[in-house]
Design an enzyme around this catalytic site. Structure first.
Site, PDB file in Angstrom:
ATOM      1  N   ASN A  71      -6.893  -8.022 -10.336  1.00 45.15           N
ATOM      2  CA  ASN A  71      -6.126  -7.143 -11.204  1.00 45.15           C
ATOM      3  C   ASN A  71      -6.168  -7.544 -12.683  1.00 45.15           C
ATOM      4  OD1 ASN A  71      -4.041  -7.273  -8.442  1.00 45.15           O
ATOM      5  ND2 ASN A  71      -5.028  -5.379  -9.058  1.00 45.15           N
ATOM      6  N   HIS A 168      -3.532  -0.272  -3.534  1.00 47.53           N
ATOM      7  CA  HIS A 168      -4.680  -0.501  -4.422  1.00 47.53           C
ATOM      8  C   HIS A 168      -5.936  -0.071  -3.667  1.00 47.53           C
ATOM      9  CE1 HIS A 168      -2.849  -3.942  -7.067  1.00 47.53           C
ATOM     10  NE2 HIS A 168      -2.965  -2.842  -7.787  1.00 47.53           N
ATOM     11  N   ASP A 170      -8.731  -1.459  -3.438  1.00 47.25           N
ATOM     12  CA  ASP A 170      -9.433  -2.545  -2.743  1.00 47.25           C
ATOM     13  C   ASP A 170      -8.725  -3.003  -1.463  1.00 47.25           C
ATOM     14  OD1 ASP A 170      -7.322  -4.055  -3.697  1.00 47.25           O
ATOM     15  OD2 ASP A 170      -8.555  -5.471  -4.856  1.00 47.25           O
ATOM     16  N   ALA A 258       2.207 -11.094   0.027  1.00 50.56           N
ATOM     17  CA  ALA A 258       2.366 -10.473  -1.299  1.00 50.56           C
ATOM     18  C   ALA A 258       1.530  -9.208  -1.404  1.00 50.56           C
ATOM     19  CB  ALA A 258       1.941 -11.454  -2.384  1.00 50.56           C
ATOM     20  N   CYS A 264      -8.604  -9.488  -3.398  1.00 52.89           N
ATOM     21  CA  CYS A 264      -7.592  -9.512  -4.455  1.00 52.89           C
ATOM     22  C   CYS A 264      -7.577 -10.843  -5.197  1.00 52.89           C
ATOM     23  CB  CYS A 264      -6.193  -9.324  -3.879  1.00 52.89           C
ATOM     24  SG  CYS A 264      -5.938  -7.817  -2.990  1.00 52.89           S
ATOM     25  N   ALA A 525       3.772  51.125  21.614  1.00 56.42           N
ATOM     26  CA  ALA A 525       4.698  50.777  22.697  1.00 56.42           C
ATOM     27  C   ALA A 525       6.126  51.243  22.437  1.00 56.42           C
ATOM     28  CB  ALA A 525       4.680  49.267  22.924  1.00 56.42           C
ATOM     29  N   ASP A 656      14.776  38.480  14.528  1.00 54.07           N
ATOM     30  CA  ASP A 656      13.983  38.187  15.711  1.00 54.07           C
ATOM     31  C   ASP A 656      14.680  37.087  16.488  1.00 54.07           C
ATOM     32  OD1 ASP A 656      10.653  38.860  16.151  1.00 54.07           O
ATOM     33  OD2 ASP A 656      11.652  37.451  17.503  1.00 54.07           O
ATOM     34  N   VAL A 680      18.055  41.456  18.812  1.00 52.47           N
ATOM     35  CA  VAL A 680      17.970  42.586  17.896  1.00 52.47           C
ATOM     36  C   VAL A 680      18.923  43.716  18.297  1.00 52.47           C
ATOM     37  CG1 VAL A 680      16.008  43.710  19.027  1.00 52.47           C
ATOM     38  CG2 VAL A 680      16.369  44.021  16.582  1.00 52.47           C
TER      39      VAL A 680
HETATM   40  N1  ARG Z   1       1.664  -8.590  -5.262  1.00 50.50           N
HETATM   41  C1  ARG Z   1       0.529  -8.064  -5.913  1.00 50.50           C
HETATM   42  C2  ARG Z   1       0.847  -6.672  -6.424  1.00 50.50           C
HETATM   43  O1  ARG Z   1       1.555  -5.949  -5.743  1.00 50.50           O
HETATM   44  C3  ARG Z   1      -0.649  -8.039  -5.015  1.00 50.50           C
HETATM   45  C4  ARG Z   1      -1.902  -7.594  -5.698  1.00 50.50           C
HETATM   46  C5  ARG Z   1      -3.048  -7.463  -4.786  1.00 50.50           C
HETATM   47  N2  ARG Z   1      -4.223  -7.242  -5.510  1.00 50.50           N
HETATM   48  C6  ARG Z   1      -5.140  -6.337  -5.190  1.00 50.50           C
HETATM   49  N3  ARG Z   1      -6.207  -6.263  -5.902  1.00 50.50           N
HETATM   50  N4  ARG Z   1      -4.979  -5.499  -4.216  1.00 50.50           N
HETATM   51  O2  ARG Z   1       0.417  -6.281  -7.465  1.00 50.50           O
END
Ligand code: ARG
Length: 703
Positions: A71, A168, A170, A258, A264, A525, A656, A680
């Site tokens: 990130n 994310h 990734d 996390a 990541c 009908a 209906d 009805v």
């Molecule tokens: N706790 C971090 C967040 O929520 C985790 C980041 C994970 N990074 C990633 N490239 N998926 O931002």
């Protein structure tokens, strides 16, 4: 170290789960073990060092997520787009990453403030360098994508994330060497899945199951034929082996707490530029103006939700708040969409809500000629029930014959341009049809707080109504019917055979006799059952007085058909005195026009039944012209048919016993529709009673 590939990592000295900014962190605050985390990180570092160079950025106290260097930013060649974190919990990492990039000779680009983008966590280069996959939906904004294309001079393909566990790109998407792609399809909306399928052939797509996805199998580091990840199933390992990849598993569960894993924890800082690829971005933006009781009626929420739910993104540029309770508000909203196609569908929905283009941006509608009778140009605008205007030669022209599911046909007449809704089969060479979504607006009634709260009228659609509620609706409908009758208005009834079976025939006949009905739209009908009852006292062989089957009664209705055929028509049978009561009798006696539309299951049919369905549709539409109210009585087929032809503004009451039918009609979304889930026959008897109780300001003369 066997290649010139380099990664950036950040030792986990200060790593911990200190806050919650993704679902994985929930319940994990301070639950990860620093020792185990260090051990797992060292292990990953060790593996990567065997295959690549690993650089380190100095960890910073107070920034526990800095270990997730993916990130930091997005690198291509010597250029980097620095991250702009969505959450303030991570924004403090930005200067440290920036410093590292600058010290290492990268040109750093920074996005405008308030335009979040979380680096390589949300942007992944095709491993062959052909294009960039960019995610949006949770952490990164769609509007950041055009900047990526511009600064990195590469084609950007926008993918929308829809599962918050995979916040994310990734976490659910991993381009691999040789054009392979490891990904979890359910994390994406359908448009994005289609885009993926268009770019990556079936043989190259490795779609994983949820069990692997939640172990972060897509959060993998790929170096040539090696794929490093937290954990994978035997299945996936075998699948990857078939594609020529060797999986190296290394436990990273301390980081999963996390919301991150192998990928990541790394940032690939050597990404070669392919000279022949260039910027291309299909993200489109448009500025719209939307007006009305935006807050009071929740219109603005609906509009913004609609943009997001349909794969777009927005920015509110201006909001002019109407200060008085009665005054309306206006907002200018910049709408972005990943492609023209998505933009078109979003705008179509917004047009339905009554949003219009910005005045400065006003453009005429786009027209295309009809080249074959009965066929519209591909991209034709599909009409709705709402009053519509179309912009031609700088002027807004009101559309005639408003109905849904048609095309907007423009014709030159001696009196000027004519814009009208036409069903496709009525299009003719020489017509011009509105295509795309520009220069079109719908005029929606501004729905104020008062109106919304007084809508006892539209509450029923939600479910089976209680008896008291049925009574309430009956009271309202009776009042409306009386008003329409006494002011010379028009009520059209659609009715199914159930009306007769449930004993409602007499009541409907009474309504007709008393002038409450101006047209009847039904099928073969109901007419047969009604006439059977008039002539023989049975309906489909059932004695309606005693509620029991009559011996041999089932033959009654064929005999009835035969009788009417002998006389040539219902009207002639009435004149001859063969039919002396009932719904059809009242139609003839009171000159109430009717159309009986045929169907495949009709017995007979009666000579009056229109078996040419195209003609029947046309006759229905003609009889509906100028209607103030449509009373739909237990006929799914005819009611839905009629619903499609009826513009907004016409009150619709749908009765209906089947909630599904009622809901379907109420879904039209016009405030004038009300659904009543009830028998009805009962409804009609209550209605007649209620009308009898009403005193009218006018004296009605029976026809
Ligand atoms: N706790 C971090 C967040 O929520 C985790 C980041 C994970 N990074 C990633 N490239 N998926 O931002």
């Amino acid at each position: 170290m066997t290649s010139q590939i380099s990664f950036l990592m950040c030792p986990p000295d200060h790593y911990d789960v200190d806050y919650v900014i993704n679902p994985w962190m929930e319940g994990n605050i301070h639950k990860s073990s620093r020792d185990r985390a260090v051990e797992q990180w060292e292990q990953l570092h060790h593996i990567l060092k065997k295959h690549a160079i690993v650089d380190l950025v100095k960890p910073q106290k107070g920034w526990p997520d800095m270990v997730f260097t993916a990130n930091a930013g997005l690198v291509l060649g010597k250029t980097v787009v620095l991250s702009r974190f969505l959450h303030k919990e991570r924004q403090g990492e930005e200067p440290y990453f920036k410093q590292w990039f600058e010290e290492n000779g990268y040109t750093v680009h920074e996005l405008p403030k308030d335009l979040p983008f979380e680096g390589a966590g949300d942007a992944l280069l095709d491993r062959e360098g052909r294009w960039l996959w960019a995610g949006y939906g949770f952490r990164s904004e769609l509007d950041a994508h055009p900047y990526l294309a511009k600064w990195l001079d590469i084609e950007v393909l926008s993918l929308r994330l829809i599962d918050e566990r995979f916040y994310h790109l990734d976490t659910c998407f991993c381009p691999l060497k040789n054009g392979y792609l490891l990904y979890y399809p359910s994390a994406f909306d359908s448009y994005s899945n289609r885009l993926i399928e268009m770019r990556v052939t079936q043989q190259k797509r490795i779609a994983i199951a949820e069990a692997d996805a939640v172990n972060f199998a897509c959060n993998a580091v790929n170096i040539d034929h090696i794929v490093v990840m937290n954990k994978t199933s035997e299945d996936l390992k075998a699948h990857l082996a078939d594609a020529g990849f060797q999986v190296i598993e290394t436990p990273l569960n301390e980081f999963l707490k996390a919301g991150g894993a192998a990928k990541c924890l790394t940032l690939r800082v050597t990404e070669p530029v392919r000279e022949e690829v260039h910027a291309n971005v299909s993200v489109e933006s448009r500025i719209l103006r939307i007006e009305g009781h935006l807050l009071d009626s929740g219109l603005i929420n609906r509009a913004l939700d609609l943009i997001i739910d349909n794969g777009g993104s927005f920015q509110v540029l201006n909001f002019l708040l109407g200060e008085q309770r009665q005054s309306t508000s206006a907002a200018e909203v910049k709408v972005s969409a990943p492609s023209h196609e998505v933009m078109e569908s979003i705008i179509t929905y917004l047009i339905d809500l009554g949003a219009v283009d910005l005045p400065e941006d006003e453009r005429d509608a786009k027209l295309e000629a009809v080249t074959e009778d009965g066929v519209a140009p591909d991209d034709f605008y599909v009409t709705t029930i709402y009053p519509t205007e179309v912009r031609l030669n700088g002027e807004w022209v009101k559309v005639q014959n408003q109905r849904m599911d048609g095309a907007l046909a423009i014709t030159q007449t001696p009196n000027g341009v004519l814009a009208q809704c036409k069903i496709l089969r009525n299009l003719e060479v020489g017509d011009h049809v509105v295509v795309d979504v520009q220069g079109i607006r719908t005029i929606r009634k501004t729905e104020s707080r008062e109106q919304r709260n007084s809508q006892e009228f539209s509450f029923m659609s939600a479910g089976v109504s209680s008896e008291r509620r049925v009574e309430l609706v009956v009271e309202q409908v009776a009042w409306e019917l009386r008003k329409i009758r006494d002011t010379g208005g028009k009520v059209v009834v659609t009715a199914g055979p159930v009306v007769i079976h449930t004993g409602g025939g007499d009541h409907l006949a009474q309504l007709m006799r008393e002038g409450y009905v101006q047209a009847l739209l039904a099928g073969n009908a109901i007419a047969v059952h009604d006439i059977e009852q008039a002539i023989m006292g049975t309906s489909l062989g059932m004695d309606m007085q005693r509620g029991i089957a009559v011996r041999g009664g089932h033959r009654h209705h064929l005999k009835v058909i035969n009788t009417i055929c002998r006389y040539g028509s219902i009207a002639k049978a009435v004149e001859a005195g063969v039919i002396q009561s009932g719904v059809m009798y009242e139609c003839v006696r009171n000159h109430i026009p009717f159309c009986l539309a045929g169907s495949i299951r009709d017995d007979g049919p009666l000579p009056d039944t229109q078996m040419d369905l195209i003609k029947a549709q046309t006759e229905y539409a003609e009889l509906l012209q100028g209607a103030d109210m449509v009373l739909m009585l237990s006929s799914m087929l005819h009611s839905i048919g009629v619903g499609n032809m009826t513009p907004a503004g016409v009150k619709i009451v749908c009765v209906d016993i089947n909630p599904a039918v009622v809901t379907k009609l109420s879904d039209r979304g016009s405030i004038e529709s009300v659904g009543v889930v009830t028998d009805v026959g009962l409804f009609l008897s209550l209605l007649v009673q209620q009308l009898d109780n009403l005193t009218s300001p006018y004296i009605f003369k029976a026809g």
